[in-house]
Design a protein around this motif. Structure first.
Motif, mmCIF file in Angstrom:
data_model
loop_
_atom_site.group_PDB
_atom_site.id
_atom_site.type_symbol
_atom_site.label_atom_id
_atom_site.label_comp_id
_atom_site.label_asym_id
_atom_site.label_seq_id
_atom_site.Cartn_x
_atom_site.Cartn_y
_atom_site.Cartn_z
ATOM 1 N N GLY A 105 37.613 -69.002 90.804
ATOM 2 C CA GLY A 105 37.741 -70.432 91.059
ATOM 3 C C GLY A 105 37.488 -71.317 89.851
ATOM 4 O O GLY A 105 37.515 -72.543 89.972
ATOM 5 N N VAL A 106 37.268 -70.709 88.689
ATOM 6 C CA VAL A 106 37.049 -71.523 87.488
ATOM 7 C C VAL A 106 38.337 -72.272 87.149
ATOM 8 O O VAL A 106 39.423 -71.685 87.170
ATOM 9 N N VAL A 107 38.206 -73.536 86.872
ATOM 10 C CA VAL A 107 39.368 -74.358 86.565
ATOM 11 C C VAL A 107 39.862 -74.029 85.154
ATOM 12 O O VAL A 107 39.061 -73.894 84.225
ATOM 13 N N ILE A 134 41.861 -70.235 87.530
ATOM 14 C CA ILE A 134 42.308 -69.014 86.850
ATOM 15 C C ILE A 134 42.824 -68.007 87.878
ATOM 16 O O ILE A 134 43.823 -67.334 87.658
ATOM 17 N N GLY A 135 42.159 -67.924 89.022
ATOM 18 C CA GLY A 135 42.616 -67.009 90.068
ATOM 19 C C GLY A 135 44.027 -67.354 90.525
ATOM 20 O O GLY A 135 44.869 -66.471 90.694
ATOM 21 N N GLY A 136 44.275 -68.645 90.701
ATOM 22 C CA GLY A 136 45.616 -69.085 91.091
ATOM 23 C C GLY A 136 46.626 -68.785 90.000
ATOM 24 O O GLY A 136 47.754 -68.381 90.275
ATOM 25 N N ASN A 137 46.224 -68.954 88.759
ATOM 26 C CA ASN A 137 47.104 -68.638 87.629
ATOM 27 C C ASN A 137 47.484 -67.167 87.629
ATOM 28 O O ASN A 137 48.624 -66.801 87.352
ATOM 29 N N VAL A 138 46.511 -66.307 87.948
ATOM 30 C CA VAL A 138 46.782 -64.871 88.003
ATOM 31 C C VAL A 138 47.757 -64.588 89.145
ATOM 32 O O VAL A 138 48.722 -63.846 88.987
ATOM 33 N N GLY A 159 41.576 -57.754 82.645
ATOM 34 C CA GLY A 159 41.052 -57.053 83.814
ATOM 35 C C GLY A 159 40.799 -58.022 84.938
ATOM 36 O O GLY A 159 40.796 -59.239 84.731
ATOM 37 N N LEU A 160 40.630 -57.478 86.133
ATOM 38 C CA LEU A 160 40.293 -58.354 87.254
ATOM 39 C C LEU A 160 39.553 -57.571 88.327
ATOM 40 O O LEU A 160 39.535 -56.340 88.326
ATOM 41 N N THR A 161 38.921 -58.309 89.212
ATOM 42 C CA THR A 161 38.269 -57.704 90.359
ATOM 43 C C THR A 161 39.056 -58.103 91.594
ATOM 44 O O THR A 161 39.352 -59.285 91.778
ATOM 45 N N THR A 199 38.984 -62.035 92.622
ATOM 46 C CA THR A 199 37.740 -62.817 92.656
ATOM 47 C C THR A 199 37.132 -63.008 91.278
ATOM 48 O O THR A 199 36.287 -63.878 91.090
ATOM 49 N N GLU A 200 37.543 -62.172 90.341
ATOM 50 C CA GLU A 200 36.976 -62.266 89.003
ATOM 51 C C GLU A 200 38.070 -61.861 88.023
ATOM 52 O O GLU A 200 38.852 -60.971 88.326
ATOM 53 N N VAL A 201 38.097 -62.523 86.872
ATOM 54 C CA VAL A 201 39.165 -62.241 85.922
ATOM 55 C C VAL A 201 38.582 -62.144 84.520
ATOM 56 O O VAL A 201 37.739 -62.957 84.125
#
Lengths: 469, 439, 394
Positions: A105-107, A134-138, A159-161, A199-201
């Protein structure tokens, strides 16, 4: 209630107002209220919530800031929205190894702000970067002006979670810049929330360039401006961003709080960023201006002043919102064409709109051949909506005929489901469906998006591979 | 559709409309406002974002949703800091919409009876009346002297804790009104009318005096306006629009009686933002619309007057290094100054004219501190939560003096700094400059 | 047994690593081969010119090789479309990389990754490895715009497209790139091209005291503010810096590298990339993946285990330490004893595609990732036509 115990009282909403407020993302043409909105604060909470939702038989639509333009985050009736808006911690910034690890959710712009003191930045810069996550960007493999040089999000994710449909938490990829073996990460980026919740990038950070200059080049015609860009690509010039704004866009931006000092007497302006060493910047900028003048540019300004540059870009990035001044709603197309054919597709778009009495403005990532014909409308006027959709379809069809594609950075979502058949055949879509099912065999994540509602019996065009078949 | 000046765009007159529907249509749902919104930062919920609230207002206007108690709650949760307006490319007039909707909610009685009683006392009996204000502030002073405020947390919970952390009511000599005229120092450059305000003279009288001295030092003959009490800003922000209109008319009358053409200079950002928009407030009143519009154009913030080149030149020549201001200092922009009035660079230019004082930047200086008029009283918990990240930023900045320019923010910071145990003095911009002003 | 039936479909044109090399000439032939193998329970391995065999195709040691260059019609280059005005190239998988490079060079473009001569496009994509220009351009798969593949079901499917920017549909090509043919045969691919630079220069330092020192020196160069590097490689204890760009800028940048590094050799023009490729030995071998800041440490652990330092090929910016193929077998034994656990502690991941890789190098996926991979295999190759041969079993 069980979910409130997991995510806290403020993290679950199922009242009429909340359901209404989540009924769409930035794509306003199709709206649907969810049954429940869940806003976890961590990966673990998200995973626990997924288990509950799955058990209860709900499907889930992931959501970041809801700035998407194709309905990718539009809820499914009777389903849940799982939002990352409260997961906004920057977990690690590692300047030595040039990566950052953030919650989904980090902008976008907050990440860049947090890294700049290290002389680094995060390259993808969608126009909504002051709001989008960032999540939306991914999820959308988002682009932005500077993707001309740096590439879209998938070139920046290390990487991502992922929380999958079983509520399992899995780390995919890592921090290695060039890992070996089967790449599960690549297909997850741009999967439009249909394979799990990111949830994490972990993202790659780029070193800040030594010098940055922004060029504002003015033209008396949009066609000439397009041709100048085609020339620049053909000449293999390498600025970091090449944007075009047409007159209507300029007027809307200049009337707004984001007024950037664009010339209102120009029919089109080209906004170019050049970065690198000072000699390189100078050489490229000189070449660009020379090419532009040959195509009839009547004025060109160069600036390296940070404040002025920031204003020029803020105006560009607020262009979509500024269209609120023209009409209550805006249809943003996102087609891509080979950069040799910019002028032609702009012509198609303007004819498609003129023929239907629609108001068209153009603002786009010209360097990537990624056009955003913007059509202003009022969603309360059903006839106008129908005309907008027809024009949109005509533009997409023309694009595919030119060897182009439906979407460069916004994704397919709901908006272009039907048009997928213009580009892909049943086997292609079946293979994509297999890919999705490998991650989500249950159809739990964002069902009913991206794939055409019915299969594509006949393939209407195949820009790639016609020879091989 | 927004080609006309914003002030000329009146509120809807249709008695049935609960929402300024036309204004809600300006929003194109782009979401650029989200991250600026303090309540969205707290909840991450679309319903407490500007875009979400506009969506809800529009849904109510189009009768897709009911104006329920929950709807009123989302509207009341908003701080009306108007940060969203500063980034809105479509120019949505969010503050105006919110004022209108809150007003209609008030009229339709969506709120509970107790809340309405408290609001009635505050808005009708205390704010517009000098006697009422004196009584309320006198009561607080007495309670502080008797040590009763220390007991407040026991009976009133968090609201009591905040009361306990309030700075002491200033002594009577600081509460004396301004003289009718403060003569210009050196050659006069004209007149300036000063608004003393409602709570300002009672709690921050020293600020008004400092402002008058600064204007005089910059060459203005500075006039106060006798018997004027309240501009109606708090009423309007909280939806008491009828009362706000009455107060606007009486304000215009009283000011015009002293001088009907010179600038109206304010040291309270909330009042300034509101008074600039008198034109819109009274746009549907044919007898007043034009006059209110003209009056609104005369309203300026103190910092705008003082930072103008000739003023700054005169002022700078009279500023001396002082030990009464501890550096480094930092500036926290009141929302209704930077977002409400687009005044941004002037306060910084003035602070940078202070000799020998180091200024550091405050991260998020343009985001809301949570004061928001009477919000800190109505919703103390939310208010303090909004302040929390700002306190952190203040801690990181290393500043020992925080400068602001609005009484509500001033008090909020004082409470916050005290609760956080920070060694930071909170002062008004006028005070900071005045302390360095020679003789 | 059924090999004869296969050779009836696709003629046998030779042998590679003990298995016959079959040459299907058409897509139909290929499809029949795959269908036959599926029914007969045989294993097939797509292959190009075999130059990257050292990377170990998944099916190496299967029943037969499928020679993809055979699918390029005789006398043709395999180029389907080169749009020089758009900077993109689409070609058949069996096309020779050398041919492709020459063709795009005429239009002022270059193909990344920079790799030794002799490969095919499909081979490079399936191997999924980048070259010594990785510092500037990143992984090879970042430049693949789209692909057409035939999977183990004989299903021909396409993803992506020919454009430099495109998010239509899922990126299956990212799955196929680097999958070593596990999910199917690459038939066609589109690439993003990079402009040929106006000037190129390779700067090579003197021999430094250790490889770890050289890695540190290389990172120091990387961190020079504003300096843009195309290649950054340590070979034989010497730092190799490749700069490409505008003439004036390269002169200035080279001067800065000189001030940070004791440069012994310098080589300009087209010879620069050739010289770097000539020196680079990082293509195949035992790869240790770490993070840039830990490169020197990893090198020290490897060296302490008795591995000859000069043999190491290091790309410090990309955090890759390679024990080249020739050395790998020998040093694997030395490493396994005590160094391997220490490397694991340092967070190193291993990738050893050479055929004689030690067992401890294998880091199988676990948990959900293993499940996803298994499902992908079941969907794209249910009969295991392209499954790897069990090591040692054949």
């Amino acid at each position: 209630m069980e979910l409130a115990a997991i995510v806290g009282e403020r993290g679950v909403r199922s009242d009429a107002l909340a359901r209404s407020a989540y009924e769409s993302d930035g794509f306003m043409l199709q709206r649907e209220a969810p049954s429940i909105v869940v806003l976890p604060r961590s990966t673990e909470e998200a995973a626990a919530a997924v288990k509950v939702l799955r058990r209860e038989g709900l499907v889930v639509v992931p959501r970041g800031a809801g700035t998407g333009l194709t309905g990718g985050a539009r809820p499914i009736a009777g389903g849940a929205v799982l939002g990352t808006a409260r997961m906004k911690r920057i977990l690690e910034i590692n300047p030595d190894d040039r990566f950052a690890r953030v919650e989904a959710g980090v902008v976008n712009v907050h990440l860049t702000a947090a890294t700049c003191s290290h002389g680094l930045f995060y390259a993808p810069d969608p126009s909504s970067q002051t709001a989008c996550t960032i999540g939306g960007n991914v999820g959308n493999n988002s682009g932005g002006p500077h993707c001309f040089k740096y590439g879209s999000t998938n070139r920046h994710v290390l990487g991502l979670t992922l929380v999958d449909s079983d509520g399992e938490i899995t780390r995919v990829g890592g921090i290695e810049p060039d890992p070996d073996g089967i790449d599960l990460l690549g297909p997850l980026v741009g999967s439009e929330g249909m394979m799990g919740l990111v949830t994490e990038v972990t993202v790659k950070l780029e070193p800040s360039p030594e010098r940055v200059e922004t060029l504002l080049v003015m033209f008396e015609s949009l066609d000439a401006c397009c041709d100048a860009v085609s020339d620049m690509i053909a000449a293999r010039l390498e600025p970091s961003a090449i944007e075009i704004l047409d007159r209507l866009t300029i007027e809307a931006v200049e009337a707004s709080v984001l007024r950037a000092g664009y010339p209102e007497h120009a029919e089109a302006v080209m906004l170019v960023e050049v970065e690198g060493g000072p000699h390189e910047v100078d050489a490229i900028a000189t070449d660009i201006i020379e090419l532009a003048r040959a195509r009839g540019a009547f004025e060109a300004r160069r600036t390296a002043d940070d404040e002025e540059r920031k204003k020029l870009w803020a105006g560009r990035k607020g262009a979509f919102g500024a269209m609120g001044r023209i009409a209550p709603d805006l249809y943003v197309a996102d087609v891509v064409v080979p950069r040799t054919r910019l002028r032609e597709i702009v012509g198609v778009a303007s004819r498609a709109c003129a023929a239907r009495g629609l108001k068209l403005s153009n603002v786009f990532h010209a360097g990537d051949g990624n056009l955003h014909p913007n059509i202003s409308y009022d969603r309360r006027d059903a006839d106008e909506v129908a005309r907008v959709l027809a024009a949109g379809k005509e533009i997409m069809e023309a694009c595919v005929a030119f060897g182009g594609s439906l979407t460069g950075e916004h994704g397919v979502g709901l908006e272009k489901q039907g048009e997928m058949c213009l580009v892909f055949g049943d086997d292609d879509l079946a293979a994509m469906s297999d890919l999705r099912a490998a991650f989500d065999p249950h159809g739990f994540w964002n069902p009913g998006k991206l794939f055409p509602v019915r299969g594509c019996r006949e393939i209407e065009a195949r820009p790639l591979g016609s020879e091989a078949r | 559709m927004t080609e006309a000046a914003p002030h000329a765009r009146p509120f809807p007159t249709d008695a049935a409309s609960l929402v300024d529907h036309a204004r809600s249509l300006d929003c194109i749902h782009c979401g650029l406002c989200l991250t600026t919104c303090p309540t969205y930062q707290l909840t991450g919920s679309e319903t407490s974002s500007p875009r979400g609230r506009i969506h809800l207002m529009r849904a109510v206007a189009e009768e897709r949703e009911e104006p329920t108690v929950e709807f009123a709650e989302e509207m009341d949760f908003c701080l009306v800091c108007r940060h969203c307006e500063s980034v809105c490319p479509a120019g949505v007039e969010f503050g105006a919409m919110m004022e209108f909707t809150r007003g209609k909610l008030e009229e339709t009685g969506t709120r509970g009876p107790l809340a309405r009683l408290v609001r009635w006392i505050g808005f009708r009996r205390i704010l517009p009346s000098r006697a009422g204000l004196k009584l309320a502030v006198g009561g607080l002073a007495l309670a502080q002297r008797l040590g009763l405020t220390r007991l407040a947390p026991l009976v009133a919970g968090l609201r009591g804790e905040v009361t306990a952390a309030l700075p002491p009511v200033p002594p009577r000599r600081e509460r004396r009104p301004l003289p009718a005229v403060t003569p210009a120092r050196g050659a006069s450059r004209g007149r300036a009318l000063v608004l003393e305000g409602c709570v300002m003279p009672e709690l921050f009288g020293r600020v008004n005096h400092a402002e008058a001295r600064l204007l005089a030092a910059a060459g203005f003959e500075t006039m106060s306006v006798p018997k004027h009490v309240c501009c109606g800003a708090l009423h309007a922000h909280n939806g008491e629009l009828e009362q706000a209109r009455e107060l606007a008319r009486s304000t215009i009358e009283r000011f015009d009686a002293v001088d009907d053409s010179c600038p109206v200079v304010l040291d309270s950002a909330g009042c300034g933002a509101h008074m600039r928009e008198y034109g819109r407030l009274l746009a549907n009143d044919p007898a007043w619309a034009a006059r209110a519009e003209a009056f609104g154009r005369r309203v300026v913030d103190m910092s705008e007057v003082l930072a103008a080149p000739e003023s700054l030149e005169r002022l700078a020549s009279r500023l001396r290094e002082t030990t009464s201001l501890r550096g480094p200092i930092t500036w926290d922009a009141p929302c209704h100054l930077c977002h409400g009035q687009q005044v941004r660079s002037q306060p910084l230019a003035l602070l940078d004219a202070l000799p020998g004082v180091e200024r550091v930047a405050l991260e998020g200086a343009e985001s809301c501190c949570g004061s928001a008029g009477i919000y800190s009283v109505l919703r103390p918990s939310d208010s303090l939560e909004v302040l929390e990240p700002k306190l952190e930023a203040l801690r990181r900045s290393g500043a020992r003096t925080l400068v602001t320019a609005n009484p509500g923010c001033h008090q909020q910071w004082q409470v916050g700094v005290r609760r956080a145990g920070l060694d930071v003095e909170v002062v008004h911009l006028a005070e900071a400059l005045d302390r360095a002003l020679e003789g | 047994m059924s090999l004869d039936a296969l050779t009836e479909i696709a003629p046998r044109i030779g042998e590679r690593a003990g298995a016959p090399l079959l040459a299907p000439r058409t897509l139909e032939d290929l499809e029949r081969c795959v269908a036959f193998a599926r029914d007969a329970g045989q294993r097939l391995s797509p292959t190009g010119n075999g130059t990257r065999l050292a990377l170990g195709a998944q099916g190496a040691g299967g029943d037969a090789w499928l020679h993809t260059p055979a699918l390029v019609p005789t006398g043709e280059s395999g180029i389907l479309e080169y749009v020089s005005g758009d900077g993109t190239l689409t070609a058949r998988a069996g096309a020779s990389m050398d041919t492709l490079r020459a063709a795009v060079a005429e239009g002022g473009h270059r193909i990344t990754p920079l790799l030794p001569a002799g490969s095919t496009l499909g081979g490079v994509l399936a191997a999924g490895r980048s070259g010594p220009d990785r510092q500037a351009f990143g992984p090879m798969r970042h430049h693949v715009l789209g692909m057409i593949c035939m999977d183990g079901n004989g299903r021909v499917h396409r993803s992506g497209g020919r454009l430099v920017k495109n998010v239509t549909g899922f990126d299956l090509h990212r799955l196929h790139a680097g999958a070593q043919g596990r999910f199917g045969v690459v038939l066609e691919a589109s690439l993003r091209l990079v402009p040929r630079a106006e000037a190129e220069v390779l700067l090579v330092s003197r021999v430094l005291s250790s490889t770890a020192d050289a890695a540190r020196a290389a990172l120091h160069v990387r961190d020079l503010s504003g300096l843009k590097l195309t290649g950054l490689v340590v070979e034989a204890r010497r730092v190799h810096v490749l700069l490409t760009g505008r003439e004036a800028q390269i002169d200035a940048d080279a001067a800065r590298v000189h001030s940070a590094l004791d440069v012994e050799e310098e080589c300009a023009g087209e010879a620069a990339t050739d010289a770097l490729l000539g020196a680079w030995r990082g293509d195949a071998g035992l790869r240790l993946l770490t993070r840039p800041s830990r490169c020197a440490k990893v090198i020290e652990v490897v060296a302490a285990a008795g591995v000859r330092e000069d043999a190491l090929s290091v790309e410090p910016g990309a955090a890759i330490v390679v024990v080249p193929a020739g050395e790998a077998g020998r040093c694997a034994a030395a490493l396994s004893a005590e160094a391997a656990p220490r490397l694991v502690e340092l967070g190193v991941t291993f990738d050893a595609r050479m055929p004689d890789a030690p067992a401890w190098c294998a880091q199988p996926r676990s948990g959900a990732a293993a499940t996803w991979t298994r499902r992908l295999e079941e969907a794209f190759d249910p009969a295991g036509v392209f499954a790897p041969a069990t090591r040692g079993a054949r």
